[in-house]
Design an enzyme around this catalytic site. Structure first.
Site, mmCIF file in Angstrom:
data_model
loop_
_atom_site.group_PDB
_atom_site.id
_atom_site.type_symbol
_atom_site.label_atom_id
_atom_site.label_comp_id
_atom_site.label_asym_id
_atom_site.label_seq_id
_atom_site.Cartn_x
_atom_site.Cartn_y
_atom_site.Cartn_z
ATOM 1 N N ASP A 1 0.802 -1.219 0.000
ATOM 2 C CA ASP A 1 0.000 0.000 0.000
ATOM 3 C C ASP A 1 0.841 1.279 0.000
ATOM 4 O OD1 ASP A 1 -1.030 -2.317 1.449
ATOM 5 O OD2 ASP A 1 -2.867 -1.172 1.749
ATOM 6 N N ASN B 1 -10.451 -1.435 0.663
ATOM 7 C CA ASN B 1 -11.616 -0.858 1.334
ATOM 8 C C ASN B 1 -11.717 0.657 1.193
ATOM 9 O OD1 ASN B 1 -9.271 -1.197 3.187
ATOM 10 N ND2 ASN B 1 -10.552 -0.004 4.587
ATOM 11 N N HIS B 2 -10.642 1.325 0.770
ATOM 12 C CA HIS B 2 -10.700 2.772 0.530
ATOM 13 C C HIS B 2 -10.898 3.100 -0.951
ATOM 14 C CE1 HIS B 2 -9.736 4.080 4.591
ATOM 15 N NE2 HIS B 2 -8.775 3.176 4.631
ATOM 16 N N HIS C 1 -6.641 -8.151 0.051
ATOM 17 C CA HIS C 1 -6.705 -6.975 0.922
ATOM 18 C C HIS C 1 -7.573 -7.344 2.129
ATOM 19 C CE1 HIS C 1 -5.840 -2.690 1.299
ATOM 20 N NE2 HIS C 1 -7.027 -2.573 1.872
#
Length: 271
Positions: A8, A67-68, A153
């Site tokens: 990330d 998730n973002h 993820h």
């Protein structure tokens, strides 16, 4: 095939570290494909179209999310026209974008890149295990595709391990993202798939998972909302994993972690 996956990207320092180091890494390591998780690339939350473009023009072949994915709403329209940005496969039907992409290299070889999101301690999405089985029914490693990378993820290490074992022998690499902490368990599983529980992050490790320390610590100490979390902006470490695959099977032949810059112990694959 020589594959590099970077964890990330968190904020400006993470982006700059990746963009500054990637050209030399591509040459030194003779990389065929570079995949980067970029769901925290835009000031720590989400991915903007402009930053996505800069990363893709700067040497990244595919960007994965998590998730973002929708923290930057301007990405929603952009993702439908840019197949190299891959959101979680197990979002509900009709969600914009795609959960996988097949990339064709200059020499004609093809690589599948998949992004899937876990459900333990995460959003209650569709079953990632069923979605992966359905997707891999359409692709055969070593024949229709020459390599396959799966970005899991997820929060729970058990869920990542379970996915790795389920996909062992069917993909080249299963690698976890989301926790921003590189694990020391890189290995080749019994069936020939490379695995690492979490690739770590590309960001400032003098932080709380990439965010400025003080506000993050205060939230735990006081258990009250505080100032908005901001990405730490010290020197970044880029973290990831490199895999070399067998041409005939697409399975892993060698695997090694990569950590460059910043605070963590440095390591560079030597194959």
């Amino acid at each position: 095939m020589r594959l590099l996956f970077l964890g990330d990207i968190v904020g400006r320092t993470g982006r700059e570290a990746v963009l500054s180091r990637l050209p030399a890494l591509r040459e030194k390591l003779a990389l065929d494909l570079v995949v980067v998780n970029a769901e925290n690339a835009s000031h720590g939350f989400g991915l903007s179209p402009a930053i996505a473009t800069s990363l893709l023009q700067g040497g990244v072949d595919v960007l994965t999310l998590g998730n973002h994915a929708w923290d930057r709403r301007d990405l929603i329209g952009h993702i439908t026209s840019e197949p190299r940005i891959v959101r979680p496969l197990n979002y509900p039907p009709g969600t914009p974008g795609q959960g996988s992409v097949v990339v064709e290299l200059a020499d004609g070889r093809k690589a599948l890149v998949v992004n899937v999101m876990g459900r333990l301690f995460m959003d209650p999405l569709d079953d990632p295990f069923r979605c992966m089985n359905e997707l891999l029914n359409k692709h055969r490693l070593g024949t229709t595709i020459q390599a396959a990378i799966v970005d899991v993820h997820a929060e729970a290490t058990s869920e990542k391990w379970a996915m790795g074992h389920m996909l062992d022998g069917r993909v080249s690499l299963v690698v976890g993202t989301h926790t921003h902490t590189p694990t020391a368990d890189h290995r080749i599983l019994a069936g020939g798939t490379a695995f690492q529980t979490d690739a770590g992050m590309c960001g400032d490790y003098d932080s709380v998972i990439g965010m400025i320390k003080e506000p993050a610590v205060t939230r735990f100490v006081r258990k009250m909302p505080g100032e908005r979390l901001q990405p730490a902006e010290g020197e970044a470490t880029i973290c990831g994993i490199m895999v070399e695959t067998e041409d005939a099977t697409g399975l892993a032949r060698r695997v090694a972690p990569l950590r460059q810059g910043g605070l963590l112990a440095q390591t560079l694959p030597d194959f």
